[in-house]
Design an enzyme around this catalytic site. Structure first.
Site, PDB file in Angstrom:
ATOM      1  N   ASP A 290      -2.657  -3.406   3.040  1.00 17.91           N
ATOM      2  CA  ASP A 290      -3.031  -3.450   4.464  1.00 17.91           C
ATOM      3  C   ASP A 290      -4.188  -4.426   4.678  1.00 17.91           C
ATOM      4  OD1 ASP A 290      -1.121  -1.574   4.850  1.00 17.91           O
ATOM      5  OD2 ASP A 290      -2.466   0.053   5.454  1.00 17.91           O
TER       6      ASP A 290
ATOM      7  N   TYR B  80       4.130   4.927  12.383  1.00 18.32           N
ATOM      8  CA  TYR B  80       3.041   5.342  11.505  1.00 18.32           C
ATOM      9  C   TYR B  80       1.902   5.983  12.306  1.00 18.32           C
ATOM     10  CZ  TYR B  80      -0.169   4.946   7.586  1.00 18.32           C
ATOM     11  OH  TYR B  80      -1.029   5.214   6.569  1.00 18.32           O
TER      12      TYR B  80
ATOM     13  N   GLU C 185       0.814  -1.216   0.000  1.00 16.95           N
ATOM     14  CA  GLU C 185       0.000   0.000   0.000  1.00 16.95           C
ATOM     15  C   GLU C 185       0.852   1.272   0.000  1.00 16.95           C
ATOM     16  OE1 GLU C 185      -3.626  -0.635   1.954  1.00 16.95           O
ATOM     17  OE2 GLU C 185      -3.861   1.434   2.625  1.00 16.95           O
TER      18      GLU C 185
END
Length: 618
Positions: free
Chosen positions: A111, A325, A10
DNA sequence: GCAAGGTC
């Protein structure tokens, strides 16, 4: 060129990590149409890994339906939007086509959530188009770690079309409802007065943005319609072994005379008898690991940094390797994350002394209750000093956000604070007066996380039955106060409760309303403009469905049935379009009235701000 | 010129 296996992730960081974990030997980075790709050998075969930038496709109406003036908005209910390639992802499509054409197996390593499933489907469409014989496998991992990645590639599964269909159905509904009512609102104004809206401005509706606006407007109306009422409170000051304490009458008085009656009764006495004396030790637990919404709420409350700015800054810190993240709904540290390793890294940073004490203790992290299965909670990945961050980003706010992430992480590993909660209640001729106190015994995690420090107020020790002499007694006149405007922090909490938006988009929905000129944010409070109130008012004339805070979760619930297999995409589209069609009819029937009200609000906003409003297209 | 959702 022949490729055995193509891995599609992704984002670039994941593609790079996958190459690192699967490669047997070195990795070569090559740019394909400007996109980074990672080439390596595994089991004597050629593998390539590439990261996308989220979605590569979007839904849109066919060209001829995008002429606002010549198309009656309700026409949009009758057509199905088409999948189109996004302008800004053309080079990704070229790279995927180029590599996919010569690949035998494609590993869809997006994901492990429904959006990831939809993006996997988009990538598959692109490759199938150039290579009908390619084999597609889906790999699912819950963390980007060596063991999870290897495990995922050892046990690939198939794409889950139910999940992907749900996402595409949501995209279609969002676009259709958004477009119909955005155009309807805008055109109703333009038809009545073509100069009412500034050039390039429009009045938008959205299934997330408008319920958010409604929450802000309802609170403002409550506040504006609030009628303050007088009330009276009664207080005494007593002497407890030389220490003076103020106690408040339990219960207030609406009537001044009653308060005065109680006051004269109390004044006729010289002693107050203690009936409750509690000194209870209690612990204050440190916060759960940090997710996106909590980062945004805490940045707003503790640092006065707006949610959108906080997420933008966090994004930059992530891209430069300082934090993990930042878009995550997980509040449980994964067992694969070495907390000790993170502490060792932080020992190089600003709070090294505190970190060193923690390293000498046994660590028990706090634990929240959610796991999105894709990303860990937000934690620092590099130890840095204030000076270092300031030199690098040249902006104090980067330091503030980084420092919040570091302190929050350290707090989750720290012992709870110990406090003593104190309560004294006395009786004076049947009237009860009380005082609450709090004493901090051990600061625990508050040493590193002072944002949550309770204010200390220590009461003296008394026992039940003690007779304390009354020093004075008095009445205060007060007024009930209106509720405050919604703060951004409260708004985020409400959005989460009502299921409006996702962790990554909630701040966007607030931002959209601000850009459109529907509400403003002053001192962390959301204050609607006349235009924002008018939009809610005119839409409420059609019933409350479209602006109901629960509208989004009702939609999500129906969409979920597609994944379960109990509803087909067409069933959900039919139900919601039908409902929207009826609402649209009501809207059109009152168009004249609607236009008048919106134009009046636009002029009002114009006068107040002295510039065009209604929001510029961004 | 519409939305919301990924990602930068």
């Amino acid at each position: 060129m022949i490729i055995d296996s193509l891995v599609v992730a992704e984002k670039d960081s994941v593609a790079r990590a996958i190459a690192k974990y699967l490669a047997q030997g070195s990795i070569t980075t090559r740019k394909v149409y400007g996109i980074k790709t990672y080439w390596f050998i595994r089991d004597n075969r050629q593998w390539v890994s590439v990261g996308l930038k989220g979605h590569i496709m979007d839904v849109d109406f066919p060209e001829e339906l995008n002429k606002w003036h010549s198309v009656e908005p309700s026409k949009l209910f009758d057509v199905e939007p088409i999948l189109v390639i996004r302008e800004d992802t053309i080079s990704y499509v070229r790279a995927l086509s180029h590599l996919g054409a010569v690949t035998s197996t494609v590993y869809l390593a997006l994901d492990a959530d429904s959006e990831g499933e939809a993006i996997a489907y988009e990538a598959m469409l692109i490759v199938k188009n150039v290579n009908p014989r390619a084999v597609f496998k889906r790999v699912l991992f819950s963390a980007v770690t060596r063991s999870d990645i290897i495990e995922a590639f050892n046990s690939p599964t198939n794409l889950n079309p139910g999940l992907a269909k749900r996402v595409f159905t949501r995209m279609i509904l969002d676009l259709t409802l958004g477009a119909v009512f955005t155009r309807a609102l805008t055109l109703s104004v333009e038809k009545a007065d073509r100069n009412a809206l500034a050039k390039g401005s429009f009045l938008s509706y959205g299934p997330c943005q408008t319920p958010v606006l409604n929450l802000v407007v309802q609170r403002a109306l409550e506040r504006e319609n609030f009628k303050p009422e007088k009330y009276y409170t009664l207080h005494i000051m007593v002497d407890a072994n030389g220490v003076r304490i103020t106690l408040n009458h339990e219960g207030t008085f609406k009537d001044k005379q009653e308060a005065e009656k109680a006051l004269s009764l109390v004044r006729s006495k010289s002693k107050a008898r203690v009936i409750i004396a509690n000194y209870r030790e209690d612990s204050v637990e440190p916060p759960a690991p940090l997710d996106t919404i909590e980062l945004e709420r805490r940045a707003s409350r503790f640092l006065n940094i707006r949610p959108k700015a906080a997420l933008d800054i966090a994004e930059e810190l992530y891209r430069h390797g300082y934090i993990s993240y930042p878009r995550t709904e997980t509040t449980i540290y994964p067992p694969t994350l070495s907390l000790r390793q993170v502490l060792l890294e932080l020992a190089r940073g600003e709070h090294s002394d505190y970190v060193k004490t923690l390293l000498g203790m046994s660590i028990r992290p706090t634990r929240g209750d959610s796991n999105d299965g894709a990303h860990p909670p937000i934690y620092p990945t590099r130890g840095a000093t204030r000076q270092e961050i300031l030199r690098y980003f040249k902006n104090e706010r980067y330091w503030k956000i980084y420092d919040l992430v570091v302190r929050h992480f350290l707090a989750t590993l720290s012992p709870p604070a110990r406090v003593e909660r104190q309560k004294i209640v006395v009786d004076v001729s049947g009237h009860r007066f009380s005082a609450d106190g709090l004493k901090i015994i051990d600061r625990g995690y508050l040493i590193i996380y002072p944002f949550e420090s309770p204010s200390e107020k220590v009461l003296p020790r008394v026992k039940i039955g003690d007779e304390l002499s009354i020093v004075k007694a008095w009445i205060e006149e007060r007024e009930t106060e209106p509720p405050p405007y919604l703060s951004e922090s409260e708004l985020l909490r409400l959005m989460k409760r009502y299921g409006i938006g996702t962790d990554a988009t909630m701040q966007d929905h607030i931002h959209t309303n601000v850009i459109r000129g529907y509400f403003k944010i002053r001192n962390r409070q959301c204050i609607p403009t006349p235009l924002g109130k008018a939009v809610i008012n005119v839409l409420s004339k059609t019933g409350n469905e479209l602006i109901d805070p629960l509208f989004r979760s009702r939609m999500e619930k129906a969409l979920m049935e597609i994944t379960n297999g109990s509803l087909r995409p067409d069933d959900v589209l039919f139900t919601f379009k039908n409902e929207a069609r009826k609402i649209y009819e009501k809207f059109i029937n009152r168009q004249g009235e609607v236009a008048m009200e919106l134009i009046k609000a636009l002029r009002n906003s114009l006068n107040k701000t002295n510039r065009g409003t209604g929001g510029k297209a961004s």
